[in-house]
Motif scaffolding. Structure first.
Motif, PDB file in Angstrom:
ATOM      1  N   MET A  47      42.161 -76.266  23.080  1.00 14.41           N
ATOM      2  CA  MET A  47      43.163 -77.053  23.550  1.00 14.41           C
ATOM      3  C   MET A  47      44.020 -77.267  22.439  1.00 14.41           C
ATOM      4  O   MET A  47      43.675 -77.409  21.263  1.00 14.41           O
ATOM      5  N   SER A  48      45.464 -77.196  22.649  1.00  9.78           N
ATOM      6  CA  SER A  48      46.322 -77.479  21.281  1.00  9.78           C
ATOM      7  C   SER A  48      46.011 -78.893  20.823  1.00  9.78           C
ATOM      8  O   SER A  48      45.663 -79.954  21.519  1.00  9.78           O
ATOM      9  N   GLY A  49      46.543 -79.189  19.517  1.00  6.80           N
ATOM     10  CA  GLY A  49      46.086 -80.461  18.942  1.00  6.80           C
ATOM     11  C   GLY A  49      47.043 -81.427  19.255  1.00  6.80           C
ATOM     12  O   GLY A  49      46.904 -82.655  19.437  1.00  6.80           O
ATOM     13  N   ALA A  50      48.398 -81.187  19.345  1.00  6.39           N
ATOM     14  CA  ALA A  50      49.546 -82.000  19.585  1.00  6.39           C
ATOM     15  C   ALA A  50      50.250 -81.892  20.822  1.00  6.39           C
ATOM     16  O   ALA A  50      50.398 -80.477  21.228  1.00  6.39           O
ATOM     17  N   PRO A  51      51.041 -82.809  21.504  1.00  9.95           N
ATOM     18  CA  PRO A  51      51.779 -82.529  22.578  1.00  9.95           C
ATOM     19  C   PRO A  51      53.029 -81.890  22.170  1.00  9.95           C
ATOM     20  O   PRO A  51      53.385 -82.034  21.253  1.00  9.95           O
ATOM     21  N   GLU A  52      53.355 -80.999  22.984  1.00  5.73           N
ATOM     22  CA  GLU A  52      54.641 -80.198  22.734  1.00  5.73           C
ATOM     23  C   GLU A  52      55.553 -80.315  23.879  1.00  5.73           C
ATOM     24  O   GLU A  52      55.158 -80.563  24.955  1.00  5.73           O
ATOM     25  N   PRO A  53      56.912 -80.008  23.811  1.00  6.44           N
ATOM     26  CA  PRO A  53      57.894 -80.074  24.325  1.00  6.44           C
ATOM     27  C   PRO A  53      57.511 -78.958  25.754  1.00  6.44           C
ATOM     28  O   PRO A  53      57.240 -78.048  25.409  1.00  6.44           O
ATOM     29  N   ALA A  54      57.560 -79.545  26.955  1.00 10.01           N
ATOM     30  CA  ALA A  54      57.544 -78.728  28.114  1.00 10.01           C
ATOM     31  C   ALA A  54      58.649 -77.527  28.314  1.00 10.01           C
ATOM     32  O   ALA A  54      59.767 -77.885  27.890  1.00 10.01           O
ATOM     33  N   ARG A  55      58.548 -76.475  28.785  1.00  8.99           N
ATOM     34  CA  ARG A  55      59.533 -75.604  29.194  1.00  8.99           C
ATOM     35  C   ARG A  55      59.503 -75.244  30.647  1.00  8.99           C
ATOM     36  O   ARG A  55      58.563 -75.491  31.321  1.00  8.99           O
ATOM     37  N   LEU A  56      60.504 -74.661  30.996  1.00  9.91           N
ATOM     38  CA  LEU A  56      60.743 -74.392  32.627  1.00  9.91           C
ATOM     39  C   LEU A  56      59.691 -73.427  33.052  1.00  9.91           C
ATOM     40  O   LEU A  56      59.022 -73.778  34.067  1.00  9.91           O
ATOM     41  N   ARG A  57      59.083 -72.535  32.089  1.00  7.52           N
ATOM     42  CA  ARG A  57      58.127 -71.491  32.676  1.00  7.52           C
ATOM     43  C   ARG A  57      56.641 -72.458  32.780  1.00  7.52           C
ATOM     44  O   ARG A  57      55.576 -71.645  33.399  1.00  7.52           O
ATOM     45  N   ALA A  71      40.162 -80.735  32.873  1.00 11.41           N
ATOM     46  CA  ALA A  71      40.134 -81.123  31.601  1.00 11.41           C
ATOM     47  C   ALA A  71      40.098 -82.147  31.190  1.00 11.41           C
ATOM     48  O   ALA A  71      40.250 -82.929  30.254  1.00 11.41           O
ATOM     49  N   ALA A  72      39.578 -83.060  32.130  1.00 12.14           N
ATOM     50  CA  ALA A  72      39.396 -84.559  32.010  1.00 12.14           C
ATOM     51  C   ALA A  72      38.143 -84.887  31.050  1.00 12.14           C
ATOM     52  O   ALA A  72      37.495 -84.124  30.760  1.00 12.14           O
ATOM     53  N   ARG A  73      38.321 -86.148  30.588  1.00  6.75           N
ATOM     54  CA  ARG A  73      37.536 -86.635  29.618  1.00  6.75           C
ATOM     55  C   ARG A  73      37.422 -85.795  28.216  1.00  6.75           C
ATOM     56  O   ARG A  73      36.203 -85.695  27.598  1.00  6.75           O
ATOM     57  N   ARG A  74      38.456 -85.317  27.836  1.00  2.00           N
ATOM     58  CA  ARG A  74      38.586 -84.553  26.696  1.00  2.00           C
ATOM     59  C   ARG A  74      39.300 -85.295  25.663  1.00  2.00           C
ATOM     60  O   ARG A  74      39.920 -84.615  24.467  1.00  2.00           O
TER      61      ARG A  74
END
Length: 151
Positions: A1-11, A81-84
């Motif tokens: 899993m990535s560490g930080a939220p990132e902007p979503a892209r259309l893909r 991916a719940a509870r992570r």
């Protein structure tokens, strides 16, 4: 899993829709009110607006939050991916970006209500569902640093 939220892209839109639909299958009390095509169009629209942040796994997004200013419109984590800590990471990121947050949660969604309460959100009002697609009774929950400090 990535560490930080990132902007979503259309893909990412197909992944976002898959997360939404997988969560919906785990919520039998939640009626399905939109066609999948409509969900995809809505996901594309809010992604273009820059509202969506994602948490990624090895094969793409596994959780997302849709936020416009103080208003959180959606927060979903794929059931696999719940509870992570992904939902918590998304909420914490939103808190760092806004001085106040608010969201409407279905009254029947006890796990979500408990999650938001554990993250410092408090009930501010109740509604009869006039503002949501499913027409379900809902609760406005609000977070602000001042309220969290008092708790």
């Amino acid at each position: 899993m990535s560490g930080a939220p990132e902007p979503a892209r259309l893909r990412h839109v197909p992944h976002l829709a898959a997360i939404l639909w997988a969560s919906g299958r785990r919520t039998p009390w939640l009626p399905r009110v939109r066609a999948r095509r409509t969900d995809l169009r809505l996901m594309a629209s809010i992604t273009r607006r820059g509202w969506v942040r994602v948490m990624r796994g090895r094969r793409g997004p596994v959780a997302f939050i849709a936020r416009d200013g103080a208003r959180i419109h959606a927060l979903y984590v794929h059931p696999r991916a719940a509870r992570r800590g992904l939902g918590s990471a998304l909420i914490d990121h939103a808190k760092a970006q806004a001085p106040r947050l608010e969201l409407w949660v279905a009254e029947a969604n006890r796990p979500a209500r408990a999650f938001y309460a554990a993250h410092g959100f408090a009930e501010a009002a109740r509604g009869q569902g006039a503002g949501n697609d499913e027409n379900l009774a809902d609760i406005l929950m609000v977070w602000s640093p001042e309220r969290s400090d008092a708790a």
